[in-house]
Design a protein around this motif. Structure first.
Motif, PDB file in Angstrom:
ATOM      1  N   GLY A 194      -8.651  -5.651 -15.935  1.00 16.63           N
ATOM      2  CA  GLY A 194      -8.498  -4.904 -14.688  1.00 16.63           C
ATOM      3  C   GLY A 194      -7.292  -5.372 -13.893  1.00 16.63           C
ATOM      4  O   GLY A 194      -6.559  -4.554 -13.320  1.00 16.63           O
ATOM      5  N   ASN A 243     -12.384  -8.665 -15.996  1.00 14.73           N
ATOM      6  CA  ASN A 243     -11.549  -8.966 -14.834  1.00 14.73           C
ATOM      7  C   ASN A 243     -10.078  -9.084 -15.208  1.00 14.73           C
ATOM      8  O   ASN A 243      -9.204  -8.590 -14.488  1.00 14.73           O
ATOM      9  N   LEU A 275      -5.316  -7.321  -5.355  1.00 20.04           N
ATOM     10  CA  LEU A 275      -5.191  -6.435  -6.522  1.00 20.04           C
ATOM     11  C   LEU A 275      -5.832  -5.073  -6.248  1.00 20.04           C
ATOM     12  O   LEU A 275      -6.529  -4.505  -7.078  1.00 20.04           O
ATOM     13  N   GLY A 276      -5.599  -4.565  -5.045  1.00 22.09           N
ATOM     14  CA  GLY A 276      -6.041  -3.222  -4.719  1.00 22.09           C
ATOM     15  C   GLY A 276      -7.502  -3.069  -4.367  1.00 22.09           C
ATOM     16  O   GLY A 276      -7.966  -1.954  -4.122  1.00 22.09           O
ATOM     17  N   LYS A 277      -8.240  -4.163  -4.315  1.00 25.61           N
ATOM     18  CA  LYS A 277      -9.672  -4.102  -4.006  1.00 25.61           C
ATOM     19  C   LYS A 277     -10.007  -5.119  -2.918  1.00 25.61           C
ATOM     20  O   LYS A 277      -9.304  -6.101  -2.728  1.00 25.61           O
ATOM     21  N   ARG A 278     -11.125  -4.839  -2.222  1.00 29.90           N
ATOM     22  CA  ARG A 278     -11.552  -5.806  -1.232  1.00 29.90           C
ATOM     23  C   ARG A 278     -11.890  -7.132  -1.903  1.00 29.90           C
ATOM     24  O   ARG A 278     -12.477  -7.169  -2.991  1.00 29.90           O
ATOM     25  N   ALA A 279     -11.508  -8.213  -1.258  1.00 27.95           N
ATOM     26  CA  ALA A 279     -11.726  -9.541  -1.822  1.00 27.95           C
ATOM     27  C   ALA A 279     -12.318 -10.464  -0.763  1.00 27.95           C
ATOM     28  O   ALA A 279     -12.272 -10.177   0.435  1.00 27.95           O
ATOM     29  N   GLN A 315      -7.520  -7.780   1.033  1.00 28.73           N
ATOM     30  CA  GLN A 315      -7.301  -6.982  -0.176  1.00 28.73           C
ATOM     31  C   GLN A 315      -6.619  -7.845  -1.229  1.00 28.73           C
ATOM     32  O   GLN A 315      -5.679  -8.581  -0.920  1.00 28.73           O
ATOM     33  N   GLU A 338       0.809  -1.202   0.000  1.00 31.78           N
ATOM     34  CA  GLU A 338       0.000   0.000   0.000  1.00 31.78           C
ATOM     35  C   GLU A 338       0.848   1.260   0.000  1.00 31.78           C
ATOM     36  O   GLU A 338       0.504   2.268  -0.618  1.00 31.78           O
ATOM     37  N   TYR A 384      -3.945  -3.014 -12.843  1.00 32.92           N
ATOM     38  CA  TYR A 384      -3.471  -2.859 -11.474  1.00 32.92           C
ATOM     39  C   TYR A 384      -2.007  -3.277 -11.355  1.00 32.92           C
ATOM     40  O   TYR A 384      -1.203  -2.577 -10.741  1.00 32.92           O
TER      41      TYR A 384
END
Length: 269
Positions: A149, A146, A109-113, A107, A54, A153
């Motif tokens: 994206g 996907n 790839l930069g997103k919530r998972a 997290q 991050e 990232y």
């Protein structure tokens, strides 16, 4: 491996399982200093991981250990927080002796998972196939979006080029539990093959008369097209669910004039 994601400590069932989450300044010796601190306190590391994705100037050190019941962990945490490289310390007891490798929220790839079983993913696909007209086209569009994206990232996070973008993809897919890939691609002619061993879709789907990894083919198409800035098509020619040893995805150039956004709109059939 599953045990690395979530496991139960059974080394000393009479001891407490304790976790530490340490935020630190990212210097050349930060991790070594923190590890040495735990060793000096006689706290053996049962599981640990580092993360500085991050903010490269800061890091996160998560560690699980065991300590004899009644030991004063609070004073150890206070001493740890006084170290020059340490920014903050959180700690607690794992009441059920669980050790896990992820924070909440997870997290990716930069997103919530979220983590779901392969069976759940396949159940969703099966319901789509039963209830949604042209479900294969819908899965293709989702996979392409996907894959593209994910490529965007990763391009922000690491230096990607024609020599390493597929190697990075292989590491990503294996870490995510999708499967292991081998590839032979001519990036100039936009032709080649990606072979996936132990595809999570094929393994969970079971026997089939047709290939079942449409989503993975589409993900590869989106990822490769985004990385090369040239549109490719990908179709599965062999599938483990059909009795083949590995799943094989054939790459070819899209017709002249077709762009990745056309694929996303489902204009290419």
């Amino acid at each position: 491996m599953v045990r690395d994601l979530y496991m139960f400590s059974r080394v000393n069932e009479e001891a407490d399982v304790i976790w530490f989450k340490v935020a630190y300044e990212n210097t050349v010796h930060s991790e070594a200093d923190i590890t040495s601190f735990f060793a000096e306190k006689g706290l053996d590391i049962r599981f640990a991981y580092l993360d500085s994705s991050e903010d490269p100037t800061k890091g996160k050190y998560v560690m699980f250990t065991e300590a004899e019941k009644g030991r004063d962990i609070g004073s150890i945490a206070e001493e740890l927080e006084k170290m020059d490289v340490v920014l903050s310390v959180k700690w607690g007891y794992s009441k059920n002796r669980a050790i896990q490798s992820v924070d909440f929220p997870l997290q990716l790839l930069g997103k919530r998972a979220v983590i779901i079983r392969a069976k759940t993913f396949v159940d969703i696909i099966n319901i789509m196939n039963e209830q949604v007209p042209q479900s294969e086209g819908l899965l293709t569009m989702i996979g392409i979006r996907n894959g593209a994206g994910a490529a965007r990232y990763m391009q922000e996070m690491v230096e990607m080029n024609d020599d390493n973008f597929l190697g990075l993809l292989g590491e990503l897919l294996m870490a995510a539990g999708w499967g292991k890939i081998e590839y032979d691609i001519n990036i100039f002619e936009l032709t080649g093959i990606v072979r996936m061993k132990d595809s999570f879709l094929a393994d969970e789907y079971g026997e089939s008369d047709v290939p079942v990894c449409v989503y993975i083919s589409a993900f590869l198409a989106g990822y490769i097209s985004e990385c090369l800035k040239k549109t490719v098509q990908v179709r599965e020619s062999k599938c483990k669910s059909m009795g083949d040893e590995v799943c094989e995805h054939v790459i070819s150039a899209a017709p002249s004039g077709v762009k990745i956004e056309h694929l996303l709109r489902g204009e290419l059939h």
